[in-house]
Write a protein that holds these residues in place. Structure first.
Motif, mmCIF file in Angstrom:
data_model
loop_
_atom_site.group_PDB
_atom_site.id
_atom_site.type_symbol
_atom_site.label_atom_id
_atom_site.label_comp_id
_atom_site.label_asym_id
_atom_site.label_seq_id
_atom_site.Cartn_x
_atom_site.Cartn_y
_atom_site.Cartn_z
ATOM 1 N N ILE A 323 0.849 -1.193 0.000
ATOM 2 C CA ILE A 323 0.000 0.000 0.000
ATOM 3 C C ILE A 323 0.891 1.251 0.000
ATOM 4 O O ILE A 323 0.617 2.228 -0.704
ATOM 5 C CB ILE A 323 -0.968 -0.015 1.206
ATOM 6 C CG1 ILE A 323 -1.921 -1.210 1.066
ATOM 7 C CG2 ILE A 323 -1.773 1.275 1.303
ATOM 8 C CD1 ILE A 323 -2.865 -1.423 2.224
ATOM 9 N N LEU A 324 1.984 1.187 0.760
ATOM 10 C CA LEU A 324 2.890 2.345 0.786
ATOM 11 C C LEU A 324 3.603 2.523 -0.550
ATOM 12 O O LEU A 324 3.870 3.644 -0.971
ATOM 13 C CB LEU A 324 3.907 2.185 1.916
ATOM 14 C CG LEU A 324 3.296 2.420 3.302
ATOM 15 C CD1 LEU A 324 4.165 1.838 4.388
ATOM 16 C CD2 LEU A 324 3.075 3.904 3.535
ATOM 17 N N GLN A 325 3.889 1.410 -1.216
ATOM 18 C CA GLN A 325 4.484 1.533 -2.552
ATOM 19 C C GLN A 325 3.519 2.260 -3.469
ATOM 20 O O GLN A 325 3.901 3.100 -4.269
ATOM 21 C CB GLN A 325 4.798 0.156 -3.117
ATOM 22 C CG GLN A 325 6.147 -0.346 -2.651
ATOM 23 C CD GLN A 325 6.484 -1.700 -3.217
ATOM 24 O OE1 GLN A 325 5.599 -2.486 -3.548
ATOM 25 N NE2 GLN A 325 7.754 -1.976 -3.336
ATOM 26 N N MET A 326 2.219 1.918 -3.308
ATOM 27 C CA MET A 326 1.220 2.618 -4.114
ATOM 28 C C MET A 326 1.200 4.101 -3.790
ATOM 29 O O MET A 326 0.813 4.932 -4.595
ATOM 30 C CB MET A 326 -0.168 2.054 -3.861
ATOM 31 C CG MET A 326 -0.333 0.692 -4.424
ATOM 32 S SD MET A 326 -2.053 0.358 -4.709
ATOM 33 C CE MET A 326 -2.485 1.575 -5.907
ATOM 34 N N ALA A 327 1.598 4.381 -2.549
ATOM 35 C CA ALA A 327 1.631 5.788 -2.148
ATOM 36 C C ALA A 327 2.927 6.450 -2.606
ATOM 37 O O ALA A 327 3.253 7.553 -2.191
ATOM 38 C CB ALA A 327 1.475 5.891 -0.640
ATOM 39 N N SER A 387 -6.380 8.164 -7.695
ATOM 40 C CA SER A 387 -5.155 7.676 -8.340
ATOM 41 C C SER A 387 -5.493 6.933 -9.626
ATOM 42 O O SER A 387 -4.819 7.092 -10.638
ATOM 43 C CB SER A 387 -4.395 6.705 -7.449
ATOM 44 O OG SER A 387 -4.166 7.245 -6.213
ATOM 45 N N ALA A 388 -6.575 6.122 -9.564
ATOM 46 C CA ALA A 388 -6.949 5.330 -10.751
ATOM 47 C C ALA A 388 -7.365 6.250 -11.888
ATOM 48 O O ALA A 388 -7.029 6.032 -13.052
ATOM 49 C CB ALA A 388 -8.080 4.372 -10.404
ATOM 50 N N GLN A 389 -8.117 7.329 -11.505
ATOM 51 C CA GLN A 389 -8.581 8.243 -12.558
ATOM 52 C C GLN A 389 -7.424 9.002 -13.197
ATOM 53 O O GLN A 389 -7.480 9.357 -14.355
ATOM 54 C CB GLN A 389 -9.606 9.210 -11.990
ATOM 55 C CG GLN A 389 -10.959 8.527 -11.881
ATOM 56 C CD GLN A 389 -11.984 9.369 -11.173
ATOM 57 O OE1 GLN A 389 -11.649 10.387 -10.574
ATOM 58 N NE2 GLN A 389 -13.238 8.947 -11.223
ATOM 59 N N CYS A 471 0.836 1.865 -9.132
ATOM 60 C CA CYS A 471 1.061 2.815 -10.220
ATOM 61 C C CYS A 471 1.639 4.094 -9.640
ATOM 62 O O CYS A 471 1.283 4.462 -8.512
ATOM 63 C CB CYS A 471 -0.267 3.173 -10.883
ATOM 64 S SG CYS A 471 -0.880 1.884 -11.949
ATOM 65 N N PRO A 472 2.495 4.774 -10.390
ATOM 66 C CA PRO A 472 2.953 6.067 -9.878
ATOM 67 C C PRO A 472 1.747 6.997 -9.735
ATOM 68 O O PRO A 472 0.860 7.011 -10.591
ATOM 69 C CB PRO A 472 3.917 6.556 -10.963
ATOM 70 C CG PRO A 472 3.677 5.689 -12.152
ATOM 71 C CD PRO A 472 3.068 4.422 -11.682
ATOM 72 N N THR A 473 1.680 7.713 -8.637
ATOM 73 C CA THR A 473 0.508 8.559 -8.391
ATOM 74 C C THR A 473 0.888 9.834 -7.658
ATOM 75 O O THR A 473 1.855 9.855 -6.898
ATOM 76 C CB THR A 473 -0.548 7.799 -7.543
ATOM 77 O OG1 THR A 473 -1.507 8.721 -7.069
ATOM 78 C CG2 THR A 473 0.072 7.111 -6.345
ATOM 79 N N SER A 474 0.088 10.878 -7.859
ATOM 80 C CA SER A 474 0.365 12.099 -7.098
ATOM 81 C C SER A 474 -0.576 12.203 -5.900
ATOM 82 O O SER A 474 -0.638 13.233 -5.239
ATOM 83 C CB SER A 474 0.219 13.323 -8.014
ATOM 84 O OG SER A 474 -1.019 13.244 -8.658
ATOM 85 N N TYR A 475 -1.344 11.133 -5.652
ATOM 86 C CA TYR A 475 -2.240 11.161 -4.495
ATOM 87 C C TYR A 475 -1.667 10.387 -3.315
ATOM 88 O O TYR A 475 -2.401 9.964 -2.422
ATOM 89 C CB TYR A 475 -3.623 10.615 -4.872
ATOM 90 C CG TYR A 475 -4.364 11.578 -5.764
ATOM 91 C CD1 TYR A 475 -4.962 12.712 -5.220
ATOM 92 C CD2 TYR A 475 -4.430 11.375 -7.132
ATOM 93 C CE1 TYR A 475 -5.613 13.619 -6.041
ATOM 94 C CE2 TYR A 475 -5.079 12.280 -7.955
ATOM 95 C CZ TYR A 475 -5.669 13.402 -7.395
ATOM 96 O OH TYR A 475 -6.302 14.305 -8.191
#
Ligand SMILES: O[C@H]1[C@H](O)[C@@H](O)[C@H](O)[C@@H](O)[C@H]1O
Length: 607
Positions: A323-327, A387-389, A471-475
């Motif tokens: 989950i942190l990787q997603m962050a 993040s998905a959007q 996924c790389p995300t800015s959220y």
């Protein structure tokens, strides 16, 4: 007269002990009818608490520490183990979930063992089993022996998880019972913190680091074993088994006074009453199911444990690194250390629970906790939805050399990330993702792709990244915020209260079996939720999964609101009366079905 005096000392007036009418209808029953007539208030009048009770609670709670340590340590150990022993996904899952599965079985068996041999022998047995498991795991020459070790440790966890809380509840004075039992959950979460720190520290020891991680649990296990050689059996169990003199002397020992006649008489009378009321014959589980108050307590106890797990705590505890990787945390070591931060947050907020439980009571604490848990799960879901959007597009579609070319067909990172066979390979400057592709993951090592630029670990420098499962995300900040909010709400209430409440709601004759069943339910739902998390995320997406857990937490809220009574400040012997009235709503339906159609098809009337 004696009763009156006793109730006043406890800070509860006599009216609060009047049994609630069994004839009340659905509308007038449930939580409102359960509520004590007057809050016992702070315990200014409580006698000084001898520190021996804290020694007892701490040695018992070492069982909680082992529970937390052994369930927590495996994720870090697995990172090293899978490389050293070349474990495939099946063996990895087997080594992780075998412990939880074995815990479910031994928790159920623990009811019988507790009833026959007593709490002390069960704790001694569990610490012996833990020590043996730790030695086997530290030695572990091959994966089969490791599996044996993990199963052994699981057997210890299961027995511990149902025995320790019962033991602490039975030796504690009622004004401290909630706090002392909650300390066990503090030790569970403390064990998880220590496990993640040990994982972090030994992750640098590439060769054999896992042996230390898995083997270190021997130390608290031996400590508990030696401690319990000198600690007494529960006076309530002794009395139930007819060892009256021993029970009296243990009560004197743990209360550090000779003046225990009143408490002794209360326990004795209630055991005699219970024996008459419980109907005597047949297996205990049958007697529980056919005795309305005990049956209601069992439904409440199992329901609480089920909703604890359905609120998704172990997706957060076991998958926090993912989950942190997603962050946005890409470095493995960093993710391991931050996962220690997650465990630390869980621990700190459990401490808040220990502080609150005797102040606000079990019911309010659990209700507040589940409301916050449901909301923060929704925050997490929204973070993943955003993040998905904003999921980066796949800009480069290389030709896949294999026949199965699913990965290269995806147009966005989100579906690519949700496919367990694919990963996202990309370049990034400070703000933008570019030259991205979706390529198959290397099944033997998910840290690299099978082919292409991300197939070689050393090439992952100079702005190139491989994202598996995220996924790389800015959220990222919103995910982190949701995670901390979740733990801040879950840990003080939904974490400890199911264990605390279960330790006190059953009459003595049903206590071991009731706790065994509810602990079994906890472990079964633990396996279900943690094993299915990645699949659920794959089918429903991450935000779908967290919306689902949020919805389940809302169901939990309805359940808790309708049927969790307040047990704060009451003697264990008085709590049974709280379950004399019917359960509310859906619970009433469950109870009716059990009573009318399973247990007693002939008299389908009053439940
Ligand atoms: O009460 C505990 C605690 O909340 C732990 O953090 C969790 O891993 C367990 O499953 C739960 O039973």
């Amino acid at each position: 007269m004696r009763d009156r005096k006793h109730h006043q000392t406890e800070g509860i007036d006599d009216r609060s002990l009047v049994r609630v009418s069994t004839s009340s209808g659905i509308g007038s029953s449930g939580a409102a009818a359960f509520a004590p007539k007057r809050d016992p208030g702070p315990h200014k009048n409580s006698p000084d608490t001898p520190c021996f009770i804290y020694v007892l609670a701490s040695f018992s709670a070492l069982g909680g520490f082992l529970f937390g340590y052994d369930t927590g340590v495996v994720s870090g150990a697995m990172i090293l183990l899978k490389k050293e022993m070349n474990l495939n996904a099946f063996w990895q899952e087997l080594l992780v979930s075998s412990t939880v599965g074995a815990a479910a079985l031994s928790a159920l068996a623990g009811g019988y063992l507790n009833g026959v041999f007593g709490r002390r022998i069960c704790i001694l047995l569990a610490s012996l089993v833990f020590s043996l498991g730790g030695v086997v795991l530290a030695w572990g020459p091959n994966k089969e022996v490791l599996l044996f070790g993990r199963l052994t440790v699981g057997l210890g966890i299961g027995i511990t998880s149902m025995t320790v809380t019962v033991y602490i509840a039975e030796v504690s004075p009622s004004h401290l019972r909630g706090q002392l039992v909650t300390i066990n959950t503090l030790f569970i979460t403390g064990g998880q913190v220590v496990a993640s720190l040990v994982d972090g520290a030994f992750s640098y020891l590439k060769h054999n680091g896992w042996r230390y991680m898995l083997g270190l649990s021997v130390i608290p296990a031996v400590l508990q074993f030696v401690g319990f050689l000198f600690l007494p059996e529960s006076p309530r169990w002794l009395l139930q088994k007819g060892h009256t003199q021993k029970a009296q002397s243990v009560l004197k020992q743990i209360r550090c006074t000779d003046n225990v006649d009143e408490e002794y008489d209360t326990i004795k009378t209630s055991i005699e009453e219970e024996m008459r009321e419980s109907g005597g014959g047949g297996p205990v589980i049958w007697r529980i199911l056919t005795n309305p108050p005990a049956r209601r307590a069992l439904i409440v106890g199992c329901g609480l444990q089920m909703f604890q797990q359905l609120s998704g705590i172990n997706t957060v505890m076991y998958y926090s690194a993912t989950i942190l990787q997603m962050a946005g945390v890409r470095d493995d070591k960093m993710a391991i250390w931050l996962a220690a931060g997650t465990a630390g947050t869980n621990f700190l907020f459990t401490l808040v629970g220990v502080w609150l439980v005797e102040r606000v009571g079990r019911r309010k604490l659990t209700l507040g906790s589940i409301i916050g848990t449901a909301l923060s799960l929704a925050v997490l879901a929204i973070a993943f939805l955003l993040s998905a959007q904003a999921s980066p597009a796949v800009t480069f579609h290389p030709t896949d050399p294999s026949i199965n070319a699913t990965c290269t067909q995806y147009n966005f990172c989100e579906p690519c990330m949700l496919d367990p066979g694919c990963g996202f390979c990309y370049y990034e400057n400070s703000t933008t993702v570019f030259d991205s592709s979706c390529v198959p993951v290397n099944p033997a090592n998910t840290e690299v792709a099978v082919w292409g630029s991300c197939s070689n670990v050393t090439q992952q420098n100079s702005g190139m990244f491989w994202a598996y499962n995220y996924c790389p995300t800015s959220y990222s900040w919103l995910v982190l915020f949701g995670l901390i909010l979740y733990l801040a709400f879950f840990a003080p209430g939904m974490g400890p209260m199911p264990w605390t409440v279960n330790s006190e709601i059953y009459p003595l004759w049903a206590r071991s079996t009731g706790n065994a069943c509810s602990a079994g339910v906890n472990w079964i739902f633990n396996v279900l939720v943690s094993l299915t998390f990645l699949h659920v995320a794959e089918y429903l997406t991450y935000y779908g999964a967290f919306f689902l857990y949020s919805g389940l937490a809302l169901l939990g809220l309805i359940f808790i609101f309708s049927c969790l009574p307040e047990t704060k400040g009451r003697r264990l012997e008085e709590i049974e009366s709280l379950f004399e009235s019917r359960l509310l709503g859906i619970l009433c339906v469950v109870n009716t079905i059990m009573h009318c159609y399973i247990l007693n098809p002939v008299t389908a009337d009053i439940v």
